[in-house]
Motif scaffolding. Structure first.
Motif, short mmCIF file in Angstrom:
data_model
loop_
_atom_site.label_atom_id
_atom_site.label_comp_id
_atom_site.label_asym_id
_atom_site.label_seq_id
_atom_site.Cartn_x
_atom_site.Cartn_y
_atom_site.Cartn_z
N LEU A 153 4.22 -6.50 -4.60
CA LEU A 153 4.04 -7.81 -3.95
C LEU A 153 2.64 -7.94 -3.37
CD1 LEU A 153 5.47 -10.45 -2.78
CD2 LEU A 153 5.84 -9.06 -0.75
N VAL A 154 2.22 -6.93 -2.62
CA VAL A 154 0.90 -6.93 -1.99
C VAL A 154 -0.20 -6.92 -3.06
CG1 VAL A 154 -0.71 -5.57 -0.58
CG2 VAL A 154 1.66 -5.87 0.16
N ALA A 155 -0.05 -6.05 -4.05
CA ALA A 155 -1.07 -5.93 -5.08
C ALA A 155 -1.26 -7.23 -5.85
CB ALA A 155 -0.70 -4.80 -6.05
N ASN A 156 -0.17 -7.89 -6.20
CA ASN A 156 -0.26 -9.12 -6.97
C ASN A 156 -0.77 -10.29 -6.14
OD1 ASN A 156 0.59 -8.51 -9.76
ND2 ASN A 156 2.37 -7.71 -8.68
N PHE A 157 -0.71 -10.18 -4.83
CA PHE A 157 -1.26 -11.21 -3.95
C PHE A 157 -2.74 -10.93 -3.62
CE2 PHE A 157 -2.05 -12.86 0.38
CZ PHE A 157 -1.89 -14.22 0.12
N VAL A 158 -3.03 -9.74 -3.16
CA VAL A 158 -4.38 -9.41 -2.67
C VAL A 158 -5.34 -9.01 -3.80
CG1 VAL A 158 -5.68 -7.89 -1.11
CG2 VAL A 158 -3.42 -8.72 -0.45
N TYR A 159 -4.82 -8.36 -4.82
CA TYR A 159 -5.67 -7.82 -5.88
C TYR A 159 -5.45 -8.53 -7.23
CZ TYR A 159 -6.50 -4.12 -2.51
OH TYR A 159 -6.85 -3.42 -1.38
N ALA A 160 -5.00 -9.77 -7.20
CA ALA A 160 -4.67 -10.50 -8.43
C ALA A 160 -5.83 -10.56 -9.42
CB ALA A 160 -4.19 -11.91 -8.09
N ASP A 161 -7.06 -10.67 -8.92
CA ASP A 161 -8.22 -10.83 -9.81
C ASP A 161 -8.98 -9.53 -10.05
OD1 ASP A 161 -9.12 -10.69 -7.17
OD2 ASP A 161 -10.80 -12.02 -7.53
N VAL A 162 -8.48 -8.41 -9.56
CA VAL A 162 -9.15 -7.12 -9.74
C VAL A 162 -8.79 -6.58 -11.12
CG1 VAL A 162 -9.24 -4.74 -8.91
CG2 VAL A 162 -9.24 -6.62 -7.29
N THR A 163 -9.80 -6.12 -11.84
CA THR A 163 -9.55 -5.61 -13.19
C THR A 163 -9.55 -4.09 -13.27
OG1 THR A 163 -11.91 -5.84 -13.71
CG2 THR A 163 -10.46 -7.68 -14.30
N GLU A 164 -10.25 -3.43 -12.36
CA GLU A 164 -10.29 -1.96 -12.42
C GLU A 164 -9.04 -1.37 -11.76
OE1 GLU A 164 -12.29 -3.00 -8.54
OE2 GLU A 164 -12.58 -3.69 -10.57
N PRO A 165 -8.66 -0.16 -12.20
CA PRO A 165 -7.52 0.51 -11.57
C PRO A 165 -7.80 0.77 -10.09
CG PRO A 165 -8.17 1.66 -13.57
CD PRO A 165 -9.23 0.64 -13.28
N LEU A 166 -6.74 0.82 -9.35
CA LEU A 166 -6.83 1.14 -7.92
C LEU A 166 -6.25 2.53 -7.70
CD1 LEU A 166 -5.46 -2.27 -6.57
CD2 LEU A 166 -7.84 -1.51 -6.57
N CYS A 167 -6.42 3.03 -6.50
CA CYS A 167 -5.79 4.28 -6.08
C CYS A 167 -4.62 3.93 -5.18
CB CYS A 167 -6.75 5.15 -5.28
SG CYS A 167 -8.14 5.76 -6.21
N LEU A 168 -3.49 4.54 -5.44
CA LEU A 168 -2.34 4.39 -4.57
C LEU A 168 -2.28 5.61 -3.68
CD1 LEU A 168 0.22 2.73 -3.86
CD2 LEU A 168 1.44 4.18 -5.49
#
Length: 122
Positions: free
Chosen positions: A48-63
């Motif tokens: 939920l958070v990722a799709n709201f805050v990082y919707a336009d980010v294309t590179e992988p993130l670290c969890l």
């Protein structure tokens, strides 16, 4: 052990481990910029958070998987926006030794950031 999660960029996490403190609140905001806490999430909240805050980010993130018992800063569950959903907030820097796992977090085949299934951490 109570586990919570935080999404970070790779370079921000690498810098934090070198500095021995992670200070990013959320994307583009840090404790140094006046943020009062670091945003975190429970497993069912990560997508939920990722799709709201990082919707336009294309590179992988670290969890980052965080063991709340190892935190030196206080953590509180709060519903600050009145949505009826409380999120964990870390009030102060995140000490890297509280992070028990760092895993790549990538979009699913459908293009959305996925939900997280909690993993046993030893």
């Amino acid at each position: 052990m109570a586990m919570i999660y935080h999404l970070a960029s790779g370079p921000e996490w690498e810098a934090a481990t070198a500095a021995r403190a992670y200070r990013m609140s959320t994307r583009g905001k840090s404790l140094d910029d006046g943020a009062t806490f670091i945003h975190a999430a429970r497993p069912e909240q990560v997508g939920l958070v990722a799709n709201f805050v990082y919707a336009d980010v294309t590179e992988p993130l670290c969890l980052l998987t965080i063991d709340t018992e190892r935190l030196v800063s206080a953590v509180c569950d709060e519903d600050l926006d009145g949505s009826g959903m409380a999120f964990p907030h870390i009030y102060g820097p995140l000490n890297p030794d509280a992070v028990v796992a760092v895993t790549p977090y990538e979009r699913g085949a459908d293009g959305r950031w996925p939900d997280v299934v909690p993993q046993a951490v030893s």
